[in-house]
Design an enzyme around this catalytic site. Structure first.
Site, PDB file in Angstrom:
ATOM      1  N   ALA A  39       0.853  -1.181   0.000  1.00  9.56           N
ATOM      2  CA  ALA A  39       0.000   0.000   0.000  1.00  9.56           C
ATOM      3  C   ALA A  39       0.891   1.234   0.000  1.00  9.56           C
ATOM      4  CB  ALA A  39      -0.901  -0.009   1.233  1.00  9.56           C
ATOM      5  N   THR A  40       0.381   2.316  -0.566  1.00  6.54           N
ATOM      6  CA  THR A  40       1.273   3.457  -0.764  1.00  6.54           C
ATOM      7  C   THR A  40       0.892   4.684   0.061  1.00  6.54           C
ATOM      8  OG1 THR A  40       0.077   3.850  -2.836  1.00  6.54           O
ATOM      9  CG2 THR A  40       2.142   2.690  -2.993  1.00  6.54           C
ATOM     10  N   THR A  41       0.277   5.706  -0.508  1.00  5.05           N
ATOM     11  CA  THR A  41       0.313   7.037   0.108  1.00  5.05           C
ATOM     12  C   THR A  41      -0.899   7.375   0.976  1.00  5.05           C
ATOM     13  OG1 THR A  41       1.565   7.734  -1.832  1.00  5.05           O
ATOM     14  CG2 THR A  41       0.717   9.472  -0.404  1.00  5.05           C
TER      15      THR A  41
END
Length: 272
Positions: free
Chosen positions: A47-49
């Site tokens: 998962a990123t931002t």
């Protein structure tokens, strides 16, 4: 061991700690995330931002919907922002599977405490419980399977929103005004610095969070921006004195359209 008949095991009946994590370690240690089998770091979804910012009535937290596996887009609609309880929100970046389990365990921890003690933990207490959970995952984090949360909520004692960031060892840091984590975090942070101002209303704060994610998606391939064609928008939530509220996609679509229109107009006015 059962106490006989159809009764629950003894561990469920005797008085114990208000911590669900300690109870889980005693009753079903194999279910605790610290005993999860590690996989190759290249085989897992990331998962990123995540961004969070304070406003006059509380906090806004937002997360993009993209998850990656190496250089591939693994998912376009993953959710990374969740309610911790009625007055808090938690977002995750890093190894997605570890992060989602961390969130579920954290939610159970808060619910278990409230049932046992008959009172809600303070926001500071919730932030400390999350530190304990992160330290339980340190072994996997050292093998490259780290999940890092961003936590925030409405402090009923202070009547204000507060935001906490963490590192993989469980170190906890209170952030002033705004913060971002994940692969696009540095780009989102630059946007937040330019757009955040004291006294923002909730609608303006939501627009700032969306603009920060749009900026992050421009420069970070692992961050997904709003996708009006597919109807995919970031998960955005506010936490105020009225509690946790997830923002409807229709409202987000309108704000994204306003952001795009303003930027298009700015480009047309640029004569360089």
């Amino acid at each position: 061991m059962s106490t006989g008949g159809d009764r629950l095991p003894e561990a469920f009946l005797r008085p114990g700690s208000s911590s669900f994590v300690e109870f889980l370690r005693e009753v079903a240690p194999q279910s605790h995330p610290e005993h999860a089998r590690p996989a190759g770091a290249g085989d897992v979804v990331h998962a990123t931002t995540i961004v969070a910012l304070s406003f006059a009535g509380g906090i806004v937290m937002a997360g993009d919907r993209r998850a990656t596996m190496g250089s591939f887009i693994a998912h376009r609609e993953i959710e990374k922002v969740f309610p911790g309880d009625e007055y808090s929100a938690i977002g995750i970046a890093g190894t997605a599977g570890i992060g989602v389990e961390l969130v579920r365990l954290f939610q159970l921890e808060l619910e278990h405490f409230e049932k046992i003690e008959g009172a809600m933990l303070s926001l500071e207490g919730k932030a400390n419980r999350l530190t304990t959970l992160l330290r339980g995952n340190l072994g996997l984090a050292l093998q490259g399977l780290a999940a890092v949360p961003l936590f925030g909520g409405y402090d009923l004692d202070r009547a204000a929103g507060r935001i906490f960031s963490y590192d993989v060892t469980g170190g906890r840091y209170e952030e002033r005004n705004h913060h971002s984590i994940g692969s696009g975090g540095m780009f989102a942070r630059g946007s937040l610095k330019k757009l955040w101002r004291p006294g923002l209303g909730d609608r303006d704060a939501i627009a700032v969070a969306l603009a920060a994610l749009v900026d992050a998606a421009d420069d970070d391939s692992a961050t997904g921006g709003p996708d009006a064609l597919r109807g995919i928008f970031p998960v955005v939530a506010t936490v105020t004195a009225e509690g946790y509220r997830r923002i409807a996609e229709g409202e987000l679509a309108g704000l994204v359209a306003e952001i795009d229109a303003a930027r298009a107009q700015a480009r047309e006015g640029d004569t360089r």
